[in-house]
Design an enzyme around this catalytic site. Structure first.
Site, mmCIF file in Angstrom:
data_model
loop_
_atom_site.group_PDB
_atom_site.id
_atom_site.type_symbol
_atom_site.label_atom_id
_atom_site.label_comp_id
_atom_site.label_asym_id
_atom_site.label_seq_id
_atom_site.Cartn_x
_atom_site.Cartn_y
_atom_site.Cartn_z
ATOM 1 N N ARG A 1 48.827 77.657 49.305
ATOM 2 C CA ARG A 1 48.704 77.978 51.051
ATOM 3 C C ARG A 1 47.403 79.581 50.945
ATOM 4 N NH1 ARG A 1 50.288 81.456 54.503
ATOM 5 N NH2 ARG A 1 52.458 82.377 52.918
ATOM 6 N N ARG A 2 47.849 80.615 51.421
ATOM 7 C CA ARG A 2 46.924 81.442 50.966
ATOM 8 C C ARG A 2 46.109 81.226 50.010
ATOM 9 N NH1 ARG A 2 52.228 84.919 49.344
ATOM 10 N NH2 ARG A 2 52.813 85.423 51.090
ATOM 11 N N CYS B 1 57.512 72.830 49.631
ATOM 12 C CA CYS B 1 57.071 74.186 50.601
ATOM 13 C C CYS B 1 56.400 74.906 49.669
ATOM 14 C CB CYS B 1 59.007 74.945 50.726
ATOM 15 S SG CYS B 1 59.397 75.084 48.793
ATOM 16 N N LYS C 1 61.341 80.759 53.563
ATOM 17 C CA LYS C 1 60.180 80.624 53.111
ATOM 18 C C LYS C 1 60.586 79.658 52.021
ATOM 19 C CE LYS C 1 58.086 84.147 51.498
ATOM 20 N NZ LYS C 1 57.813 84.206 49.831
ATOM 21 N N ASP C 2 61.589 80.088 51.328
ATOM 22 C CA ASP C 2 61.300 79.426 50.251
ATOM 23 C C ASP C 2 62.103 77.424 50.410
ATOM 24 O OD1 ASP C 2 60.670 81.513 48.962
ATOM 25 O OD2 ASP C 2 61.940 82.476 48.508
ATOM 26 N N ARG D 1 54.051 92.394 41.105
ATOM 27 C CA ARG D 1 52.624 92.507 41.727
ATOM 28 C C ARG D 1 51.279 93.384 42.280
ATOM 29 N NH1 ARG D 1 53.530 86.504 44.811
ATOM 30 N NH2 ARG D 1 55.464 85.322 43.514
ATOM 31 N N ARG E 1 52.439 85.941 39.183
ATOM 32 C CA ARG E 1 53.924 85.539 39.348
ATOM 33 C C ARG E 1 54.261 87.500 39.086
ATOM 34 N NH1 ARG E 1 55.529 81.006 38.420
ATOM 35 N NH2 ARG E 1 58.091 82.173 39.510
#
Length: 308
Positions: A129-130, A240, A81-82, A153, A147
């Site tokens: 996106r989220r 991305c 995904k990166d 997190r 971040r």
């Protein structure tokens, strides 16, 4: 024996993923001696700015790809995904691992689901996106940037900075932390990032020995699904970290791809589904459908706003 140097980020998750890949490579290539090289990327160094504001393309891969091109490493392990839509000349993705659970998930301090959280609840994510899809589903919550690695997190949430955070199920699974998931979000609510749940194993295009070795750990079904998703991403110039998502599944040789392009405020979300047998064609067809619905104009306006 050949010494093969494997490049990775330094985070606990990246090291866990890379260790898993190295174990598979040792099993498949008995004449390789594997050595790990830890590399710090721009995305790891800059933690006080949201990803979209520090140049989304290649934040977690560029320095590792340069090490490949320079010959300092022979293989790179990335979270798929990166990976930007464009790969530098001279490099290829030599293998795609079997996909973990591709979904996003919500983790909350209270144990409440997305539907149960009160109005105004603070949800942390660094992903546009989220953010877009959560606000489309629950426009009454507040999304705030967060971040750092998984540990950071989770700690910020437990300290009360957020009522919940959004993460990928796959990363938590690889760390053995599945029990922390409050709610795995269906693709009807949250279309995953392109390639989410899969690992990309990258190498130099002319290193035939490494390419042959990587083929032994490639998962063809995941590879085809990811090719469809990446063809979709490529049509939007490969960012991305833009609010773009796609997820493909293959059943009986037929690939079904769902895709999403959105405005970060969640007020405009374009979705579509295409089925077909050729991965790249499926991705391009779905991208064209969303472009015809206005996805290009939406992302252009967003990029212009980010560059100011």
């Amino acid at each position: 024996m050949r010494t093969v140097v494997v490049g990775t980020r330094k985070s606990a998750l990246a090291l866990t993923q890379t260790g898993w890949v190295m174990d598979r490579l040792r099993e498949a290539n008995s004449r390789w001696e594997l050595r790990q090289e830890k590399i710090v990327t721009k995305g790891d160094r800059i933690l006080d700015v949201t990803l979209s504001k520090i140049g989304g393309k290649g934040l977690f891969v560029k320095e590792i790809e340069q090490a490949l091109l320079d010959g300092r490493i022979d293989i790179a392990v990335h979270s798929m995904k990166d990976m930007p839509g464009e790969i530098p000349d001279g490099l290829v993705i030599g293998a795609v691992t079997r996909r973990e659970d591709p979904r996003d998930c919500l983790i909350t301090r209270s144990g409440q689901s997305l539907e149960e959280l009160p109005s105004g609840a603070r949800i942390g994510t660094s992903s546009l996106r989220r953010q877009a899809q959560i606000l489309a589903y629950r426009p009454d919550v507040t999304v705030e940037p967060v971040r750092g690695n998984l540990d950071t997190r989770l700690r910020k949430m437990q300290e009360g900075q957020f009522d919940g955070i959004l993460l990928a199920v796959a990363g938590l699974s690889r760390m053995g932390w599945q029990d922390r998931v409050t709610q795995a979000l269906s693709t009807d609510i949250m279309v995953p990032a392109v390639g989410q749940g899969a690992l990309a194993i990258q190498c130099r295009a002319d290193d035939t020995e490494v390419l042959e070795g990587l083929k032994k750990i490639n998962d063809p079904e995941t590879e085809r699904a990811v090719r469809a998703e990446r063809a979709f991403l490529h049509a939007f110039e490969g960012g991305c970290h833009l609010p773009v998502g796609a997820y493909a599944e293959e059943t009986g040789g037929l690939i079904r791809l769902i895709g999403m392009v959105a405005h970060p405020d969640g007020q405009k979300v374009l979705r579509g589904t295409v089925e077909g047998t050729e991965p790249e064609q499926v991705g391009r067809t779905l991208a064209q459908q969303l472009l015809e619905k206005g996805a290009g104009e939406l992302l252009s306006a967003l990029r212009e706003g980010m560059s100011r």
